[in-house]
Every structure is written in structure tokens, then in C-alpha cells.
Design a protein around this motif. Structure first.
Motif, short mmCIF file in Angstrom:
data_model
loop_
_atom_site.label_atom_id
_atom_site.label_comp_id
_atom_site.label_asym_id
_atom_site.label_seq_id
_atom_site.Cartn_x
_atom_site.Cartn_y
_atom_site.Cartn_z
N LEU A 111 45.03 35.68 27.79
CA LEU A 111 45.06 34.81 28.92
C LEU A 111 46.41 34.71 29.46
CD1 LEU A 111 42.58 33.85 30.61
CD2 LEU A 111 43.24 31.77 29.84
N MET A 112 47.26 34.11 28.75
CA MET A 112 48.77 33.75 29.29
C MET A 112 49.41 35.25 29.67
SD MET A 112 49.88 30.81 26.51
CE MET A 112 51.33 30.70 27.51
N GLY A 113 48.99 36.33 28.96
CA GLY A 113 49.62 37.72 29.56
C GLY A 113 49.26 38.16 30.99
N LYS A 114 47.90 37.82 31.10
CA LYS A 114 47.21 38.31 32.18
C LYS A 114 47.82 37.09 33.36
CE LYS A 114 42.80 39.58 34.54
NZ LYS A 114 41.60 39.77 34.36
N TYR A 115 47.70 35.94 33.15
CA TYR A 115 48.09 35.07 33.86
C TYR A 115 49.67 34.25 33.71
CZ TYR A 115 43.49 35.64 35.66
OH TYR A 115 42.31 36.10 36.00
N PRO A 116 50.80 34.73 33.94
CA PRO A 116 51.92 34.26 33.48
C PRO A 116 52.28 32.78 34.01
CG PRO A 116 52.10 36.61 34.09
CD PRO A 116 50.81 36.01 34.65
N ARG A 151 35.44 33.97 29.42
CA ARG A 151 35.07 33.80 30.79
C ARG A 151 36.09 32.85 31.35
NH1 ARG A 151 28.52 33.52 31.41
NH2 ARG A 151 28.19 35.57 30.14
N ALA A 152 37.16 32.48 30.67
CA ALA A 152 38.23 31.74 31.42
C ALA A 152 38.93 32.37 32.64
CB ALA A 152 39.38 31.33 30.51
N ALA A 153 39.08 34.07 32.45
CA ALA A 153 39.46 34.54 33.46
C ALA A 153 38.68 34.46 34.85
CB ALA A 153 39.71 36.10 32.95
N VAL A 154 37.37 34.45 34.66
CA VAL A 154 36.42 34.18 35.84
C VAL A 154 36.77 32.91 36.66
CG1 VAL A 154 33.94 33.84 36.55
CG2 VAL A 154 34.46 35.12 34.71
N ILE A 155 37.44 31.93 35.85
CA ILE A 155 37.85 30.64 36.45
C ILE A 155 39.07 31.08 37.45
CG2 ILE A 155 38.69 28.40 36.40
CD1 ILE A 155 36.52 28.09 33.71
N LEU A 156 39.89 31.82 36.81
CA LEU A 156 41.30 31.76 37.20
C LEU A 156 41.34 32.77 38.25
CD1 LEU A 156 43.58 31.56 33.91
CD2 LEU A 156 43.23 29.89 35.74
N GLY A 157 40.41 33.92 38.26
CA GLY A 157 40.06 34.87 39.18
C GLY A 157 41.29 35.52 39.44
N ASN A 158 41.49 35.50 41.05
CA ASN A 158 42.78 36.30 41.57
C ASN A 158 44.07 35.50 41.61
OD1 ASN A 158 41.38 38.76 41.65
ND2 ASN A 158 40.37 38.18 43.63
N ALA A 159 44.13 34.18 41.06
CA ALA A 159 45.11 33.24 41.12
C ALA A 159 46.51 34.01 40.51
CB ALA A 159 44.94 32.04 40.53
N THR A 160 47.72 33.61 41.53
CA THR A 160 48.96 34.08 41.08
C THR A 160 49.70 32.81 40.70
OG1 THR A 160 49.49 34.45 43.31
CG2 THR A 160 48.69 36.26 42.14
N ARG A 161 49.33 31.58 40.93
CA ARG A 161 49.98 30.64 40.88
C ARG A 161 49.13 29.47 40.72
NH1 ARG A 161 52.08 28.65 46.63
NH2 ARG A 161 50.10 29.17 47.99
N MET A 162 49.38 28.28 40.33
CA MET A 162 48.49 27.09 39.86
C MET A 162 48.04 26.61 41.34
SD MET A 162 48.14 26.74 36.71
CE MET A 162 47.20 25.06 36.50
N GLU A 163 48.92 26.62 42.27
CA GLU A 163 48.17 26.09 43.65
C GLU A 163 47.01 26.97 44.08
OE1 GLU A 163 52.34 24.80 43.28
OE2 GLU A 163 51.28 26.75 42.77
N ASP A 164 46.87 28.02 43.66
CA ASP A 164 45.60 28.99 43.89
C ASP A 164 44.26 28.34 43.48
OD1 ASP A 164 47.48 30.55 45.44
OD2 ASP A 164 47.65 32.14 43.63
N ALA A 188 38.98 25.06 40.93
CA ALA A 188 38.44 26.40 40.62
C ALA A 188 37.52 26.16 39.43
CB ALA A 188 39.48 27.32 40.42
N GLU A 189 37.70 25.29 38.45
CA GLU A 189 36.86 25.03 37.43
C GLU A 189 35.78 24.30 37.85
OE1 GLU A 189 37.13 22.95 32.95
OE2 GLU A 189 39.08 23.03 34.01
N VAL A 190 35.84 23.11 38.63
CA VAL A 190 34.60 22.42 39.11
C VAL A 190 33.75 23.34 39.88
CG1 VAL A 190 34.00 20.49 40.68
CG2 VAL A 190 35.99 20.22 39.14
#
Length: 504
Positions: free
Chosen positions: A408-413, A430-443, A455-457
Motif C-alpha cells: 500500500l505504501m509503495g502504491k501511495y508514497p 480494500r484499503a486501495a478502494v478508499i485511497l482511490g486516485n489520491a496523490t496526497r493526503m489532502e485528496d 474518503a474513509e467515512v
């Protein structure tokens, strides 16, 4: 009137009801399930959260239950390695204790050899003068036994069973109370009402399964109109959560002078969970709260062992639940059987299955046994399948949690390790479903405190039936331990506005 006639209608959205619904849906039965509140809002989120054989049940000669439980530990771990993981338990020993060393050794020998241990390490003897486990304890404990069991996020296990049942075609109805169920023309006619809207519905089913936990007798009396004998013994179990009392990942198993036991368990990284109590309970299960007497008991019992006493000022949270044990006439609450009992009644071609007792560890086997009764009553479909299955997000190797975090950390640095660990612990793949296309925490949207982002909510609302802040903060997650009252209120307001915003 609902046009579909379901094969099975399940009352109760705790671990047994959701487990039975999932197993049945996976075999091809048409299933509906109604839960009057949120999933796991009763007994199933109020446990000590262990996947365990039940070492102390050996004292009550419950060998069948212990063997089945021991065999289930690694099966469940493989099913859901994101929410279930192994844990080592340290059982301090001192001469003059209530159980002699030979008896403990015998119990642990049986524990090691009764059932199917492959990956879990065996029992060991510790010198507490040199082992780090001795450091937080009083120096009078020089020897300890160490054994393996498992830990589970109990409320998440329930909702993931419900989610998988729905994915397999089951109709899942949270916050829907069964008002009445009656036999008509060889079928069950079930009247329900949505607790939030008051909307009434009628359902039909070939068979009814009463898995209402502490309310199982009430369903028999009120919804089914049957004043038959009392079957359930309600036993209150309460827990306290305190600021972290010790380092490391091992838990403690403490024996008390009154012959009861408590656990002290690492909890949510920064805390220690201490429990449980065992006392009979006579009131409405929805009103259960920890008593001052129980709070004092847990603090005093833990303080007998820890160098640094546990005081009421240390407590950051408490929870209490009622265990619906099958009433076997045992004299003491802690001696009542933890085994489950399934009672099938035919009633003229509209069968009823009442489910009594059970525990988190044996829910999957209870479900399989329930499906045997269902097959006997309305005909068999499919084969047993859950032993080799995965709960949603759990489709990775039993010992693969660290690799999943790294992936997960490799996909979302941009994701920090603590946050990645938290997401994988809750959602697995399914954690990747929550993070989706995010490229930074603000996303991930607005931040609600703790480690909770919008995003999690949204995921919990869309995929896991969360409707209010309590569902998110205390059942889907444990972020309630970390958010302020103001942040919790902000989350509640955000979630309350969502239906109106979606409609507009």
C-alpha cells in the motif's frame, strides 16, 4: 407486499445472524436479514475480542467446544488476516495460587494438542526475572506460562460478514425491527418497520432463523407470540480501556483469588484493554452499562499484578455487553456453558430455527451447523464453503500483513506508515478502494480527527451501512478513542447532511 419469497429470513445482525446469512447466500439460498439497530451494536461488539480456544473452559470439561474453538483459530485467521492476528498470552504463576502448576501445564498441553495448530507457536515457560514480560509486573511473579491465541476486531468481523452476504445476493436490512412473524399457508409472513423512517414492510420466507442474541427469547415471546420456557441466561461482561500499561505485543492472562480470570491486552496501539467481568443480568440488554462495582473490580484485579496500579483515573473508555448464554442451570455466571444450542421446530412446513449462545470464535462452525438444520428443514443447496473463503479485504496470506502494508505504501508514497497500518488492519486489500486516485493526503477530503478522513467515512456509508458518528467512531473504527467531542459532533453533522446533499 414484497413479491419475493425468500428461502430464509434471519432476525439479528450480530455475528451469528450475519454468519448464517453469509453461509446460506453462498450456497445459493435466497436470504433476507433484519437487524433492529446497527450491526454488532449488541453483544458482538462488546466482547474481549479474542479468537481463542477458551483455556478456562477446560475446567468445566467443555472439551468439544474447546476443540472446535482451537481448530477454528487458524481457519479464521486465514479468512481475515486484516482483522484477525495471532497474539501470545503470558500467564504469570505464583505458588499458593488457585491453580497448581501441574494443572496449568496439563491444560496447556491439551490446548497445544487438541486441535489443528499449524502456524501458531506452542506453549513456553518464561523466567519473568529476565523476560521483558516480567518488567511491568510485581517482582513476586518469577515464572509464567506463555501460549498462543488470536485477536479480532469483533465489530468489523460482523459487518464484513454482512457485506459478503449482500455481495452474494442477500437482502440486508439494518435498523429494521421485526414486529411480528406468523405462519400462513406454509410460509412465514414477517412484518418489519424501519426504525428511522417508520416505513413498514411485509416479507415472506420459507424458513425463519431467530439469531437475535440477548433478545432471542423476546423475539419468541413478542414477535412470534409464544410464551414458551426461558432459554437464555444473560451474563454481563464489562471492560475498561486505559492508557497503555506496558510495551510489546503480548497480552496477559491474570488469575484472580475469586477463581475468575481477566485479560490485559494491547489495544489500538496506544491503550490497554482489561476485562472481563461475569455477572448475571436481569434488565433490558440495550441498557447495559458498566457498574461502579465492576470498574473497581477490574482496577483492583489488574493492580494485583501490575507494579503500577490501575486506577479509575487511567480509564479512557468503558464498554459493556450482555452475553446470551444457553441456560444450562449452572450456579455461577462464569460456569454457564459458552457452547451454542440450535433448536429446530417445524410447525407445519414453516420451520423455525432458534439460535442460543455461541461466541466469536465458533461463529463459522455454528453457521455450518445451522445450515445443516436448514437443509434438513427446507432442502439442501450447495456445499460447505466458508472454511477456505476470505472475508472482504482478507484475500492475502495469513502471515502477509506486513507485505500488504508495504504494498500500500509503495502504491501511495504519500501515506505515512502508521496510517497505512491502520487502513490495512481495517480494510485489508480494500484499503486501495478508499485511497482511490489520491496523490496526497489532502485528496482524502476533510479530516475529522484521529486518523479519520472523509474518503474513509464515505466508504463506510456507501459500503458498510454506517449512518451516524457512533457507527463510524465505535464500531467500524475505534477512532472514538482519539477524537474530541467537538470533532465527533462535526462528523455527526456531516453524516446527517449526506442524504439531503445526495438527493439535491
Amino acid at each position: 407486499m414484497s413479491q419475493q419469497i425468500h428461502d430464509i429470513f434471519v432476525i439479528g445482525g450480530g455475528i451469528n445472524g450475519c454468519g448464517i446469512a453469509r453461509d446460506a447466500a453462498g450456497r445459493g439460498y435466497s436470504v433476507a436479514l433484519a437487524e433492529m439497530n446497527d450491526f454488532a451494536s449488541g453483544t458482538s461488539s462488546g466482547a474481549t475480542k479474542l479468537i481463542h480456544g477458551g483455556l478456562r473452559y477446560l475446567e468445566h470439561y467443555e472439551f468439544r467446544l474447546v476443540r472446535e474453538s482451537l481448530m477454528e483459530r487458524e481457519t479464521l485467521w486465514a479468512m481475515a488476516p486484516h482483522i484477525i492476528w495471532p497474539m501470545r498470552f503470558v500467564l504469570p504463576y505464583h505458588k499458593g495460587g488457585i491453580r497448581p502448576a501441574w494443572l496449568i501445564r496439563l491444560g496447556l498441553f491439551l490446548y497445544d494438542h487438541l486441535g489443528g495448530r499449524k502456524l501458531l507457536p506452542p506453549t513456553a515457560v518464561l523466567d519473568m526475572r529476565s523476560d521483558p514480560a516480567g518488567k511491568p509486573l510485581k517482582p513476586l511473579f518469577t515464572k509464567a506460562f506463555e501460549y498462543s491465541d488470536g485477536w479480532v476486531d469483533d465489530a468489523r468481523m460482523v459487518v464484513l460478514n454482512a457485506r459478503d452476504a449482500a455481495d452474494r445476493g442477500a437482502l440486508i436490512l439494518p435498523r429494521t425491527k421485526v414486529i411480528s412473524a406468523r405462519r400462513e399457508n406454509g410460509l412465514w409472513t414477517i412484518e418489519t418497520v424501519e426504525t428511522a423512517t417508520g416505513r413498514a414492510q411485509t416479507h415472506q420466507a420459507r424458513m425463519l432463523v431467530n439469531a437475535a442474541g440477548p433478545w432471542v427469547d423476546r423475539v419468541i415471546r413478542e414477535a412470534l407470540g409464544n410464551n414458551e420456557a426461558h432459554h437464555v441466561r444473560l451474563v454481563q461482561g464489562s471492560h475498561i480501556v486505559v492508557k497503555k500499561k506496558f510495551e510489546g505485543t503480548r497480552a496477559y492472562f491474570f488469575q484472580n483469588q475469586d477463581n475468575r480470570i481477566i485479560f490485559a491486552i494491547p489495544y489500538e496501539t496506544d491503550f490497554t484493554l482489561i476485562g472481563t467481568t461475569d455477572r448475571d443480568y436481569k434488565d433490558d440488554p440495550k441498557d447495559v452499562r458498566i457498574s461502579q462495582e465492576e470498574t473497581a473490580y477490574l482496577c483492583n484485579a489488574a493492580s494485583e499484578y501490575f507494579r503500577e496500579p490501575v486506577t479509575q483515573d487511567d480509564i479512557v473508555w468503558t464498554y459493556s455487553a450482555v452475553r446470551p448464554l444457553y441456560d444450562d442451570g449452572a450456579s455461577k455466571a462464569q460456569e454457564a456453558t459458552r457452547d451454542y444450542v440450535l433448536k429446530l421446530s417445524d410447525g407445519g412446513n414453516a420451520p423455525l430455527l432458534n439460535v442460543f449462545g455461541g461466541k466469536l470464535t465458533t461463529y463459522r462452525r455454528l453457521s455450518e451447523h445451522a445450515l445443516e438444520k436448514i437443509a434438513e428443514a427446507i432442502g439442501a443447496k450447495g456445499q460447505p464453503w466458508t472454511a477456505k473463503s476470505h472475508l472482504p479485504g482478507g484475500d492475502f496470506a495469513a502471515q502477509g500483513y506486513e507485505a500488504e502494508v508495504a504494498k500500500l505504501m509503495g502504491k501511495y508514497p504519500f501515506v505515512e506508515e502508521r496510517y497505512a497500518r491502520r487502513l490495512v488492519r481495517r480494510y485489508g486489500t480494500r484499503a486501495a478502494v478508499i485511497l482511490g486516485n489520491a496523490t496526497r493526503m489532502e485528496d482524502l477530503g476533510r479530516h475529522f480527527g484521529g486518523g479519520l478522513y472523509e474518503a474513509e467515512v464515505k466508504y463506510l456509508i456507501d459500503r458498510e451501512w454506517a449512518m451516524g458518528a457512533e457507527d463510524v467512531l465505535w464500531r467500524r473504527t475505534k477512532d472514538g478513542l482519539r477524537v474530541t467531542e467537538e470533532e465527533a459532533k462535526y462528523l455527526e453533522e456531516y453524516m446527517a447532511a449526506i442524504p439531503a446533499r445526495m438527493a439535491g
